[in-house]
Scaffold this motif. Structure first.
Motif, PDB file in Angstrom:
ATOM      1  N   MET A  45       1.777   7.474   4.163  1.00  0.00           N
ATOM      2  CA  MET A  45       3.034   6.893   4.648  1.00  0.00           C
ATOM      3  C   MET A  45       4.212   7.381   3.804  1.00  0.00           C
ATOM      4  O   MET A  45       5.255   7.785   4.324  1.00  0.00           O
ATOM      5  N   ILE A  46       4.050   7.341   2.501  1.00  0.00           N
ATOM      6  CA  ILE A  46       5.128   7.744   1.601  1.00  0.00           C
ATOM      7  C   ILE A  46       5.406   9.238   1.702  1.00  0.00           C
ATOM      8  O   ILE A  46       6.558   9.687   1.619  1.00  0.00           O
ATOM      9  N   ASP A  47       4.348  10.017   1.934  1.00  0.00           N
ATOM     10  CA  ASP A  47       4.519  11.467   2.023  1.00  0.00           C
ATOM     11  C   ASP A  47       5.218  11.913   3.304  1.00  0.00           C
ATOM     12  O   ASP A  47       5.521  13.101   3.466  1.00  0.00           O
TER      13      ASP A  47
ATOM     14  N   LEU B 137       1.926   6.795  -7.441  1.00  0.00           N
ATOM     15  CA  LEU B 137       1.962   6.104  -6.157  1.00  0.00           C
ATOM     16  C   LEU B 137       2.530   4.693  -6.314  1.00  0.00           C
ATOM     17  O   LEU B 137       3.270   4.210  -5.454  1.00  0.00           O
ATOM     18  N   CYS B 138       2.199   4.029  -7.415  1.00  0.00           N
ATOM     19  CA  CYS B 138       2.756   2.698  -7.683  1.00  0.00           C
ATOM     20  C   CYS B 138       4.273   2.762  -7.765  1.00  0.00           C
ATOM     21  O   CYS B 138       4.984   1.927  -7.170  1.00  0.00           O
ATOM     22  N   LYS B 139       4.793   3.740  -8.499  1.00  0.00           N
ATOM     23  CA  LYS B 139       6.236   3.845  -8.700  1.00  0.00           C
ATOM     24  C   LYS B 139       6.954   4.223  -7.402  1.00  0.00           C
ATOM     25  O   LYS B 139       8.008   3.666  -7.076  1.00  0.00           O
ATOM     26  N   ARG B 140       6.386   5.156  -6.640  1.00  0.00           N
ATOM     27  CA  ARG B 140       7.022   5.585  -5.392  1.00  0.00           C
ATOM     28  C   ARG B 140       7.009   4.467  -4.363  1.00  0.00           C
ATOM     29  O   ARG B 140       7.961   4.310  -3.583  1.00  0.00           O
ATOM     30  N   THR B 141       5.936   3.671  -4.335  1.00  0.00           N
ATOM     31  CA  THR B 141       5.873   2.541  -3.402  1.00  0.00           C
ATOM     32  C   THR B 141       6.977   1.534  -3.703  1.00  0.00           C
ATOM     33  O   THR B 141       7.646   1.035  -2.789  1.00  0.00           O
TER      34      THR B 141
ATOM     35  N   ASP C 277       9.487  -4.396  -4.619  1.00  0.00           N
ATOM     36  CA  ASP C 277       8.418  -4.935  -5.471  1.00  0.00           C
ATOM     37  C   ASP C 277       7.484  -5.822  -4.650  1.00  0.00           C
ATOM     38  O   ASP C 277       7.494  -7.051  -4.758  1.00  0.00           O
ATOM     39  N   VAL C 278       6.663  -5.171  -3.831  1.00  0.00           N
ATOM     40  CA  VAL C 278       5.773  -5.910  -2.919  1.00  0.00           C
ATOM     41  C   VAL C 278       4.316  -5.457  -3.023  1.00  0.00           C
ATOM     42  O   VAL C 278       3.451  -5.988  -2.320  1.00  0.00           O
ATOM     43  N   LEU C 279       4.019  -4.497  -3.896  1.00  0.00           N
ATOM     44  CA  LEU C 279       2.667  -3.931  -3.960  1.00  0.00           C
ATOM     45  C   LEU C 279       1.753  -4.757  -4.853  1.00  0.00           C
ATOM     46  O   LEU C 279       2.077  -5.030  -6.014  1.00  0.00           O
ATOM     47  N   TYR C 280       0.596  -5.134  -4.303  1.00  0.00           N
ATOM     48  CA  TYR C 280      -0.452  -5.834  -5.044  1.00  0.00           C
ATOM     49  C   TYR C 280      -1.705  -4.976  -4.978  1.00  0.00           C
ATOM     50  O   TYR C 280      -2.161  -4.602  -3.889  1.00  0.00           O
ATOM     51  N   ASN C 281      -2.264  -4.663  -6.128  1.00  0.00           N
ATOM     52  CA  ASN C 281      -3.416  -3.771  -6.216  1.00  0.00           C
ATOM     53  C   ASN C 281      -4.643  -4.578  -6.615  1.00  0.00           C
ATOM     54  O   ASN C 281      -4.720  -5.103  -7.732  1.00  0.00           O
TER      55      ASN C 281
END
Length: 553
Positions: free
Chosen positions: A310-312, A340-344, A350-354
């Motif tokens: 998606m990011i790419d 990938l964390c930083k680009r997301t 700030d919505v990414l949960y790993n």
């Protein structure tokens, strides 16, 4: 040499911890609106349904009782309400019973994400059938091996997979869950809708005991093993909700496949929270963005490779879609690189949960957006009800900050052993995840690689993931994978595979020099191979064996 599996008896400390975890779990579920403390009758009813019908059918019954007219799923055909799911699955359950599929019968679902799979899952729970969640990326030998090993007596499948069924005896009944004209399916094969149309939609009597589900391991090196999910408790939902604020009564876009643990767990919890879940049979990065914008989805469930794709797409395409409705991007299933964390965060906020875990141990840790910003690449801390401990090869606990050890996990969702009788190593009640990692000074866990990925090159221990993350941080690299290959002088050496970005010079020496400038000399890959894409399975796991088989000039 590693110590044998250890067995320990529960201690008073263990008992106290369990009581505390229970109290915290109840509070987490109340806070996340999984139940209303003013309606304990509903909570009790839901718990009973889960214990009688299994987790998935149980939560559908709960949602249908609480809000029957609310939309439950939206797929390419349209919308089904919770009442629709309940009634149609009851009719399907009766139809399957009429075909001789009853309590304890093992059936397989070979489906992409759509209503047919969902109805199959609920119907299996209602009759107490044991459901094997087949991988849609199977080749014939894998499908045949798993079918025989698990004792599958019927297969419910999408028409596109009809060719796979040539690998199993014709005596095994099969029912179609989705049919396209291009599939070439035999028109005489009954569909689940044929069964539904002939039966009453009234409530089905509960089975004597739940049939349970079998989730398959990723199978990156051979035939996947079966991990049964027979022990269920509503309290275990708190492990996902403790550190991830999944919204309730909103919309979830399910990009991850439901047949795997990531998709299955979040789909089940999403339904339990009363969310409408958007399903698509095949992942397309731009269509996912369009779906998020169209449905104003608040949650996106992905495996990391989907997020990467998606990011790419690039800023021009990303800017076309309003994704500001997203509150949670839930990513699990494989490692997230720091890049990938930083680009997301740059693109979605700030919505990414790993979530870190495995098919066997289930939940281990969760990294929040704040933790990923502070320490990109971390997998975070254990949620309520989970413990993570590091052990060395002799089974001694590793406690020093930054020291690497084997990761062991205690979770109420951990499985009790593979269906073939084998198990993972257990020490002091904690199960091996199969990974190597370390804790930093803040108690955040980092995964350094698979236990069996570590190589010894010239007497030095090397974890390929460290080199992969370094390469992925380059602006001209989309993805990178590093493996160990045999070397006459050093025993093993590193070989890097790089998916270049549009600005890449495709210069192997430039890549090697970059690693040499940032890491120890013995971590520099001897060869750098450029590929259009990395080989992955249906759940996004990297197929390192396939990389090892690529001929190098």
């Amino acid at each position: 040499m590693r110590s044998p599996v250890a067995i320990s008896l529960p201690s008073p400390t263990d008992a106290a911890r369990k009581v505390a975890d229970l109290a915290m779990s109840v509070e987490v579920m109340r806070k996340r609106k999984l139940f209303n403390p003013l309606r304990l009758d509903e909570a009790i009813r839901s718990s009973i349904d889960v214990m009688r019908y299994g987790p998935f059918a149980g939560v559908v019954l709960h949602a249908a009782h609480r809000n029957p007219s609310a939309p439950a799923i939206i797929d390419e055909i349209g919308t089904l309400t919770f009442k629709d799911l309940d009634e149609q699955s009851s009719a399907l359950a009766r139809g399957l019973q009429a075909e001789g599929i009853t309590e304890g019968t093992v059936i397989a679902a070979l489906c992409r994400d759509h209503r047919g799979l969902v109805l199959t899952m609920v119907a299996a729970g209602k009759i107490g059938a044991r459901l094997v969640m087949m991988n849609t990326g199977f080749a014939k030998p894998q499908f045949a091996d798993v079918t025989a090993r698990e004792g599958v007596k019927a297969v419910l499948h999408d028409g596109e997979f009809v060719g796979l069924l040539d690998a199993i005896p014709r005596s095994i009944p099969r029912f179609l869950t989705w049919v396209d004209e291009s599939d070439g399916a035999d028109p005489r094969t009954p569909t689940i809708y044929d069964l539904i149309g002939k039966q009453s939609r009234e409530k089905v009597s509960a089975p004597g005991k739940p049939g349970g589900m079998v989730i398959l391991t990723s199978g990156t090196t051979g035939t996947p093993k079966g991990a049964p999910r027979d022990r269920v408790s509503p309290m275990q939902s708190a492990q996902f909700l403790d550190r991830i604020p999944l919204p309730s009564n909103e919309t979830m876009f399910m990009a991850a496949p439901i047949f795997h643990g990531t998709g299955l767990s979040q789909f089940t919890i999403g339904i339990a929270l009363g969310n409408t879940v958007i399903l698509r049979r095949k992942f397309n990065p731009e269509e996912t963005l369009r779906g998020i914008a169209e449905h104003r989805a608040s949650t996106l469930v992905v495996v990391p490779t989907m997020l990467q794709r998606m990011i790419d797409l690039g800023p021009e395409i990303l800017a076309k879609y309003d994704t500001s409705s997203l509150k949670v991007i839930f990513a699990a299933g494989s490692s997230l690189s720091p890049d990938l964390c930083k680009r997301t965060a740059d693109i979605f906020g700030d919505v990414l949960y790993n979530l870190y875990g495995s098919t066997e141990v289930a939940v281990a840790t969760v990294a929040t957006p704040a933790e990923l910003k502070k320490a990109p690449g971390t997998v975070g801390k254990p949620p309520v009800g989970c413990r993570v401990v590091l052990f060395d090869d002799e089974g001694k606990r590793v406690t020093k900050v930054g020291a690497v050890g084997r990761i062991f996990v205690s979770s109420g969702l951990s499985f009790g052993g593979y269906t073939d009788g084998r198990n993972k190593e257990v020490i002091d009640g904690l199960m091996s995840s199969g990974d190597i990692g370390h804790f930093d000074a803040d108690g955040l866990l980092f995964v350094d690689g698979r236990d069996d990925d570590m190589i010894v090159s010239g007497g030095e221990n090397v974890f390929p993931l460290e080199v992969e993350n370094l390469l992925a941080d380059r602006s001209d690299v989309h993805e990178a994978a590093v493996i160990g290959v045999d070397d006459r002088d050093f025993g093993k050496r590193l070989r890097a595979f790089v998916v270049p970005g549009p600005d890449s010079h495709r210069d192997p020496e430039e890549i090697k020099q970059y690693v040499k400038d940032n890491l120890a000399r013995y971590k520099v890959p001897r060869e750098v191979v450029f590929l259009d894409e990395l080989p992955r399975n249906a759940t996004g796991k990297l197929l390192r064996k396939n990389l090892a088989e690529i001929a190098i000039d």
